[in-house]
Motif scaffolding. Structure first.
Motif, PDB file in Angstrom:
ATOM      1  N   GLN A 138       0.796  -1.227   0.000  1.00  0.00           N
ATOM      2  CA  GLN A 138       0.000   0.000   0.000  1.00  0.00           C
ATOM      3  C   GLN A 138       0.826   1.274   0.000  1.00  0.00           C
ATOM      4  O   GLN A 138       0.293   2.341  -0.283  1.00  0.00           O
ATOM      5  CB  GLN A 138      -0.932   0.031   1.216  1.00  0.00           C
ATOM      6  CG  GLN A 138      -2.071  -0.931   1.131  1.00  0.00           C
ATOM      7  CD  GLN A 138      -3.003  -0.795   2.312  1.00  0.00           C
ATOM      8  OE1 GLN A 138      -2.853   0.075   3.153  1.00  0.00           O
ATOM      9  NE2 GLN A 138      -3.983  -1.669   2.382  1.00  0.00           N
ATOM     10  N   LEU A 139       2.119   1.208   0.286  1.00  0.00           N
ATOM     11  CA  LEU A 139       2.918   2.417   0.461  1.00  0.00           C
ATOM     12  C   LEU A 139       2.997   3.265  -0.809  1.00  0.00           C
ATOM     13  O   LEU A 139       2.650   4.446  -0.789  1.00  0.00           O
ATOM     14  CB  LEU A 139       4.321   2.061   0.948  1.00  0.00           C
ATOM     15  CG  LEU A 139       5.234   3.261   1.166  1.00  0.00           C
ATOM     16  CD1 LEU A 139       4.687   4.154   2.268  1.00  0.00           C
ATOM     17  CD2 LEU A 139       6.637   2.821   1.479  1.00  0.00           C
ATOM     18  N   VAL A 140       3.427   2.693  -1.897  1.00  0.00           N
ATOM     19  CA  VAL A 140       3.616   3.473  -3.127  1.00  0.00           C
ATOM     20  C   VAL A 140       2.287   3.997  -3.676  1.00  0.00           C
ATOM     21  O   VAL A 140       2.168   5.200  -3.942  1.00  0.00           O
ATOM     22  CB  VAL A 140       4.388   2.644  -4.182  1.00  0.00           C
ATOM     23  CG1 VAL A 140       4.442   3.373  -5.508  1.00  0.00           C
ATOM     24  CG2 VAL A 140       5.785   2.329  -3.680  1.00  0.00           C
ATOM     25  N   PRO A 141       1.250   3.151  -3.815  1.00  0.00           N
ATOM     26  CA  PRO A 141      -0.014   3.716  -4.296  1.00  0.00           C
ATOM     27  C   PRO A 141      -0.615   4.713  -3.307  1.00  0.00           C
ATOM     28  O   PRO A 141      -1.239   5.698  -3.708  1.00  0.00           O
ATOM     29  CB  PRO A 141      -0.939   2.514  -4.470  1.00  0.00           C
ATOM     30  CG  PRO A 141      -0.160   1.308  -4.193  1.00  0.00           C
ATOM     31  CD  PRO A 141       1.175   1.701  -3.691  1.00  0.00           C
ATOM     32  N   GLY A 142      -0.395   4.493  -2.003  1.00  0.00           N
ATOM     33  CA  GLY A 142      -0.923   5.419  -1.007  1.00  0.00           C
ATOM     34  C   GLY A 142      -0.279   6.788  -1.117  1.00  0.00           C
ATOM     35  O   GLY A 142      -0.955   7.819  -1.025  1.00  0.00           O
ATOM     36  N   LEU A 143       1.025   6.832  -1.316  1.00  0.00           N
ATOM     37  CA  LEU A 143       1.710   8.112  -1.500  1.00  0.00           C
ATOM     38  C   LEU A 143       1.241   8.800  -2.780  1.00  0.00           C
ATOM     39  O   LEU A 143       1.039  10.023  -2.801  1.00  0.00           O
ATOM     40  CB  LEU A 143       3.227   7.911  -1.524  1.00  0.00           C
ATOM     41  CG  LEU A 143       3.865   7.573  -0.185  1.00  0.00           C
ATOM     42  CD1 LEU A 143       5.336   7.239  -0.360  1.00  0.00           C
ATOM     43  CD2 LEU A 143       3.683   8.715   0.797  1.00  0.00           C
ATOM     44  N   ALA A 144       1.059   8.030  -3.837  1.00  0.00           N
ATOM     45  CA  ALA A 144       0.549   8.610  -5.084  1.00  0.00           C
ATOM     46  C   ALA A 144      -0.854   9.174  -4.879  1.00  0.00           C
ATOM     47  O   ALA A 144      -1.190  10.250  -5.400  1.00  0.00           O
ATOM     48  CB  ALA A 144       0.558   7.561  -6.194  1.00  0.00           C
ATOM     49  N   LEU A 145      -1.669   8.476  -4.108  1.00  0.00           N
ATOM     50  CA  LEU A 145      -3.015   8.961  -3.825  1.00  0.00           C
ATOM     51  C   LEU A 145      -2.989  10.247  -3.003  1.00  0.00           C
ATOM     52  O   LEU A 145      -3.784  11.157  -3.235  1.00  0.00           O
ATOM     53  CB  LEU A 145      -3.826   7.893  -3.091  1.00  0.00           C
ATOM     54  CG  LEU A 145      -4.302   6.726  -3.933  1.00  0.00           C
ATOM     55  CD1 LEU A 145      -4.812   5.607  -3.039  1.00  0.00           C
ATOM     56  CD2 LEU A 145      -5.380   7.174  -4.891  1.00  0.00           C
ATOM     57  N   ILE A 146      -2.082  10.327  -2.042  1.00  0.00           N
ATOM     58  CA  ILE A 146      -1.974  11.544  -1.237  1.00  0.00           C
ATOM     59  C   ILE A 146      -1.605  12.735  -2.110  1.00  0.00           C
ATOM     60  O   ILE A 146      -2.236  13.794  -2.045  1.00  0.00           O
ATOM     61  CB  ILE A 146      -0.954  11.353  -0.092  1.00  0.00           C
ATOM     62  CG1 ILE A 146      -1.541  10.432   0.973  1.00  0.00           C
ATOM     63  CG2 ILE A 146      -0.557  12.689   0.521  1.00  0.00           C
ATOM     64  CD1 ILE A 146      -0.564  10.045   2.065  1.00  0.00           C
ATOM     65  N   PHE A 147      -0.594  12.575  -2.949  1.00  0.00           N
ATOM     66  CA  PHE A 147      -0.170  13.696  -3.790  1.00  0.00           C
ATOM     67  C   PHE A 147      -1.218  14.020  -4.853  1.00  0.00           C
ATOM     68  O   PHE A 147      -1.438  15.188  -5.178  1.00  0.00           O
ATOM     69  CB  PHE A 147       1.188  13.406  -4.425  1.00  0.00           C
ATOM     70  CG  PHE A 147       2.292  13.338  -3.403  1.00  0.00           C
ATOM     71  CD1 PHE A 147       2.521  14.392  -2.531  1.00  0.00           C
ATOM     72  CD2 PHE A 147       3.076  12.215  -3.284  1.00  0.00           C
ATOM     73  CE1 PHE A 147       3.528  14.332  -1.570  1.00  0.00           C
ATOM     74  CE2 PHE A 147       4.083  12.143  -2.332  1.00  0.00           C
ATOM     75  CZ  PHE A 147       4.310  13.207  -1.478  1.00  0.00           C
TER      76      PHE A 147
END
Length: 81
Positions: A26-35
């Motif tokens: 979840q880390l990489v897609p989660g960061l992309a979702l935040i930005f």
């Protein structure tokens, strides 16, 4: 329907799909979702005005309260007490 609303709906589906992933993925897609959410909220402010923008910001902060808190702690170097 405006292109911004379609983008927001796609963001919602991507967030839902990310939630179904195991935590380690979840880390990489989660960061992309935040930005991506920051960009979408800025566009909401510009296109629809302050009230929908503030509502979108409130939803975002509610949805990502724990990941944002974790990210802030990581960036500031503060350990969780």
């Amino acid at each position: 329907m405006s292109l911004l609303l379609i983008a927001a709906l796609l963001w919602i589906f991507a967030a839902t799909a990310t939630a179904f992933l195991p935590m380690r993925y979840q880390l990489v897609p989660g960061l992309a979702l935040i930005f991506g959410a920051v960009v979408l909220i800025g566009l909401f402010f510009a296109e629809f005005g302050p009230l929908p923008g503030v509502l979108a910001l409130a939803v975002f902060l509610s949805f990502f309260r724990r990941p944002l808190g974790h990210l802030i702690r990581k960036l500031t170097g503060k350990a969780r007490a």
